[in-house]
Design an enzyme around this catalytic site. Structure first.
Site, PDB file in Angstrom:
ATOM      1  N   GLU A 241       7.385 -18.438  -6.940  1.00 50.57           N
ATOM      2  CA  GLU A 241       6.089 -19.022  -7.309  1.00 50.57           C
ATOM      3  C   GLU A 241       5.706 -18.628  -8.740  1.00 50.57           C
ATOM      4  OE1 GLU A 241       6.780 -17.288  -4.600  1.00 50.57           O
ATOM      5  OE2 GLU A 241       5.553 -17.891  -2.872  1.00 50.57           O
TER       6      GLU A 241
ATOM      7  N   LYS B  74       6.845  -7.839 -10.650  1.00 50.87           N
ATOM      8  CA  LYS B  74       7.674  -6.625 -10.585  1.00 50.87           C
ATOM      9  C   LYS B  74       9.140  -7.015 -10.746  1.00 50.87           C
ATOM     10  CE  LYS B  74       8.816  -2.757  -7.578  1.00 50.87           C
ATOM     11  NZ  LYS B  74       8.500  -1.977  -6.395  1.00 50.87           N
TER      12      LYS B  74
ATOM     13  N   HIS C  41     -23.786 -14.557   8.663  1.00 56.29           N
ATOM     14  CA  HIS C  41     -24.063 -15.953   9.022  1.00 56.29           C
ATOM     15  C   HIS C  41     -22.779 -16.701   9.325  1.00 56.29           C
ATOM     16  CE1 HIS C  41     -28.315 -15.620   7.972  1.00 56.29           C
ATOM     17  NE2 HIS C  41     -27.873 -14.739   7.086  1.00 56.29           N
TER      18      HIS C  41
ATOM     19  N   GLY D 265       4.698  -3.115  -5.032  1.00 60.48           N
ATOM     20  CA  GLY D 265       3.911  -4.237  -5.560  1.00 60.48           C
ATOM     21  C   GLY D 265       2.445  -4.155  -5.184  1.00 60.48           C
ATOM     22  N   ARG D 266       2.177  -3.917  -3.900  1.00 62.94           N
ATOM     23  CA  ARG D 266       0.771  -3.912  -3.448  1.00 62.94           C
ATOM     24  C   ARG D 266       0.033  -2.640  -3.862  1.00 62.94           C
ATOM     25  NH1 ARG D 266       4.581  -3.874   0.330  1.00 62.94           N
ATOM     26  NH2 ARG D 266       4.759  -2.152   1.790  1.00 62.94           N
TER      27      ARG D 266
ATOM     28  N   GLU E  83       0.887  -5.834   4.822  1.00 62.49           N
ATOM     29  CA  GLU E  83       2.274  -5.802   4.335  1.00 62.49           C
ATOM     30  C   GLU E  83       2.845  -4.389   4.514  1.00 62.49           C
ATOM     31  OE1 GLU E  83       3.737  -8.613   1.088  1.00 62.49           O
ATOM     32  OE2 GLU E  83       3.869  -6.708   0.041  1.00 62.49           O
TER      33      GLU E  83
ATOM     34  N   LYS F 292      11.204 -16.803   2.737  1.00 64.18           N
ATOM     35  CA  LYS F 292      11.621 -17.139   1.363  1.00 64.18           C
ATOM     36  C   LYS F 292      12.993 -17.782   1.389  1.00 64.18           C
ATOM     37  CE  LYS F 292       9.405 -13.233  -1.031  1.00 64.18           C
ATOM     38  NZ  LYS F 292       9.639 -11.998  -1.775  1.00 64.18           N
TER      39      LYS F 292
HETATM   40  O1  F6P Z   1       5.616 -11.456  -0.950  1.00 65.02           O
HETATM   41  C1  F6P Z   1       6.292 -10.300  -1.110  1.00 65.02           C
HETATM   42  C2  F6P Z   1       6.176  -9.650  -2.442  1.00 65.02           C
HETATM   43  O2  F6P Z   1       7.412  -9.064  -2.674  1.00 65.02           O
HETATM   44  C3  F6P Z   1       5.052  -8.637  -2.509  1.00 65.02           C
HETATM   45  O3  F6P Z   1       5.376  -7.437  -1.939  1.00 65.02           O
HETATM   46  C4  F6P Z   1       4.818  -8.573  -3.964  1.00 65.02           C
HETATM   47  O4  F6P Z   1       3.580  -7.992  -4.255  1.00 65.02           O
HETATM   48  C5  F6P Z   1       4.868 -10.041  -4.332  1.00 65.02           C
HETATM   49  O5  F6P Z   1       5.897 -10.547  -3.506  1.00 65.02           O
HETATM   50  C6  F6P Z   1       5.117 -10.339  -5.771  1.00 65.02           C
HETATM   51  O6  F6P Z   1       6.309  -9.814  -6.224  1.00 65.02           O
HETATM   52  P1  F6P Z   1       6.648  -9.693  -7.761  1.00 65.02           P
HETATM   53  O7  F6P Z   1       5.653  -8.792  -8.395  1.00 65.02           O
HETATM   54  O8  F6P Z   1       8.040  -9.143  -7.823  1.00 65.02           O
HETATM   55  O9  F6P Z   1       6.576 -11.068  -8.356  1.00 65.02           O
END
Ligand code: F6P
Length: 581
Positions: free
Chosen positions: A232, A226, A404, A286-287, A373, A529
């Protein structure tokens, strides 16, 4: 703003800054707990009228919540709580595109992502549905070009493998849907000859695993973020860009990398042609983004757009139900209210998500993010510290595997309300001649048995009658009275998967609306972060300039120093190194 409107908004704010726990219905429910605690599900389940009233059917699915530790009186009181929380109004404000995500000043309109073409949903005075469909049409065209082989890679070969790079909401939802579709016969047919992979973790092991056996010549990388700033994702995207260009030359990136983002400027800066970028908008959390290009692009590449459209239609069906059905018969509302009841009144903070379908193995990981979240908050939407705990601890595994594993605790240890999800028709039926039942019936025998085992338990008297040795009776006794609910879906095709997703999304919103929190921001992820940024700088300085670890507490400093010492053989100037798997 005119005077009337300003007065309205001040009053509105005053009303909303009151905590729900101060309301009469909340206090009434607190008092009601004692009464409910005197009941046992063994008896409640004998009341057929109650059980009948606790079943809701909609669009082919059945929700049975008769195994909740709740009476019809409880349900009436929960509806009153919903009214006190202004639930209906909050739902309407969400659908109307109001900025209900107040700390980020945004609308919350994931429902617009699956709205029919002719719907009108406003955000900031603009109907967003045409924009949504413009992107969906672009995805349809692009995915057909890739799937038909008319788009080829740098060496002229069709792109058969897709690696979707993203994390959190840019990963878990699409992974859930992909995993659920993987064995659906229509999806199997549509995906023939194609593979979809995900790369989320910044751990280089995940890079190695996601590209193991892949040829860059036939691979398309979809960078999903987003913000297009997530550390990452961006490092993983740079890594795969290197993997492509070191093998095919830098010009190949244009043919082998596309992006999904709200930040098209950063997409271009990264080196991806904006023509090959698929937009979404700030009003998609995002979620809650699986129905945007975040999910629709990778899934359409794998399964074709027409199948993914069915998934969107399933979600849209639940959206309409959620928006227009009275609270008493509204599935996400009932589920949300029962969660509030379990967490805030009965004191059960966790929830187990137990789908009796291996295809739903990634449902719980996805819902963990959507739920925790969204509702893992300590203050009200107006910033007032909550005098009660909001949020829910979610976990789960498909049945029968979970049986199990952790069911022992659920049956005889802690009380954990369970969601049992069953499917009438298996995606992949198997029958063996001579067996008592089909393999799916075997699975479903467990789906039907477990909720009753939890509800009824087994008494010492029953055990005595069975001549169980006295010293074993305490060990073999099941207290019962353990709440669960059962959701039965007719099948598990793209449409049903969309329904299931939207049910959970809205249920979680309902919980947040009742608790009076903002379920659509996520400030709690920021601190870790920013501390990682400090550590990253230190690791770089220590490795390249030999600088001692400084500015951290004793514990972190000691651990980092040991880590650096034990890996001091790593060269200061790192040459590019890609996985060798
Ligand atoms: O970890 C927090 C977060 O901002 C989530 O809410 C989001 O889904 C994820 O990181 C990834 O964010 P992006 O789509 O901006 O890479």
């Amino acid at each position: 703003m005119n005077l009337v409107l300003r007065c309205y908004s001040v009053l509105d704010q005053m009303a909303s800054s009151a905590l729900i726990s101060d309301s009469e219905p909340w206090k009434d429910l607190k008092g009601h707990v004692e009464e409910v605690n005197k009941t046992h599900l063994r008896d409640l389940m004998n009341d057929v009228n109650r059980c009948q009233a606790m079943m809701v059917e909609f669009d082919g699915m059945v929700l049975d919540y008769s195994r909740q530790c709740a009476t019809l009186e409880t349900m009436g009181k929960l509806i009153k709580l919903a009214e006190a929380a202004g639930l209906k109004d909050k739902i309407n404000r969400m659908f109307a595109g109001e900025h209900i995500n107040s700390t980020e000043d945004r609308s919350v309109l994931h429902v617009a992502l699956r709205a029919p073409k002719d719907a009108a949903i406003q955000s900031d005075g603009k109907n967003v549905v045409p924009d949504v469909w413009e992107v969906l049409n672009k995805i349809q065209k692009f995915s057909e070009t890739i799937r038909s082989g008319s788009w080829v890679g740098a060496t002229g070969k069709p792109l058969k493998d897709v690696v979707a790079v993203g994390i959190g909401g840019s990963f878990l939802g699409p992974l859930f849907v992909h995993t659920a579709l993987q064995t659906d016969p229509e999806a199997v047919e549509a995906a023939r000859g194609r593979r979809l992979h995900f790369l989320a973790n910044v751990d280089p092991i995940d890079v190695a695993r996601s590209i193991a056996g892949l040829n860059p010549e036939t691979t398309l990388v979809v960078v999903v973020s987003k913000t297009f700033t997530t550390a990452e994702t961006m490092l993983n995207a740079r890594t795969l860009r290197e993997w492509i260009s070191s093998s095919l030359g830098p010009d190949a990136v244009a043919k082998h990398m596309v992006a999904v983002s709200t930040n098209l400027t950063l997409v271009e800066k990264f080196g991806i042609d904006p023509k090959n970028a698929f937009a979404f908008w700030d009003w998609v959390g995002g979620r809650y983004s699986v129905c945007s290009a975040v999910g629709v692009l990778p899934l359409s590449l794998q399964y074709g757009f027409s199948l993914v459209e069915k998934f969107l239609k399933g979600a849209s069906s639940i959206d309409q139900h959620f928006h227009s059905t009275p609270l008493e018969k509204n599935i996400p509302v009932l589920l949300g209210l029962l969660s509030v009841w379990n967490v805030s009144f009965l004191g059960y903070p966790a929830r187990a998500i137990l789908p009796y379908s291996q295809a739903l193995e990634k449902l719980a990981p996805h819902i963990q993010q959507v739920s925790m979240e969204s509702n893992g908050k300590g203050v009200s939407i107006d910033g007032v510290p909550l005098p009660f705990e909001a949020g829910e601890i979610d976990f789960g595994e498909p049945g029968t595997n979970g049986q199990h594993s952790f069911y022992q605790l659920i049956h005889q240890g802690r009380i954990i309300p369970c969601d049992f999800i069953g499917i009438v028709k298996s995606q992949q039926p198997v029958y063996l001649k001579g067996e008592l039942v089909s393999n799916h019936d075997e699975l479903m025998s467990n789906f039907f048995a477990q909720p009753d085992a939890l509800a009824y338990g087994k008494t010492p008297e029953q055990l005595q009658k069975e001549n169980v040795a006295p010293h074993l009776i305490p060990h073999k006794t099941f207290s019962g009275n353990r709440p669960s609910l059962s959701l039965l879906l007719p099948s598990l095709n793209a449409y049903n998967i969309g329904q299931l997703l939207a049910i959970y999304e809205h249920r979680i919103a309902v919980e947040g609306f009742v608790w009076g929190i903002n379920s659509f921001d996520q400030w709690g992820v920021e601190l870790g972060k920013s501390l990682a940024t400090q550590v990253r700088k230190q690791l770089h300085a220590s490795r390249t300039e030999g600088k001692p670890v400084d500015g951290f507490n004793f514990s972190t400093k000691t651990l980092m120093t040991k880590y650096l010492q034990a890996s001091s053989d790593i060269p200061a100037e790192l040459p590019t190194l890609l996985p060798k798997i």
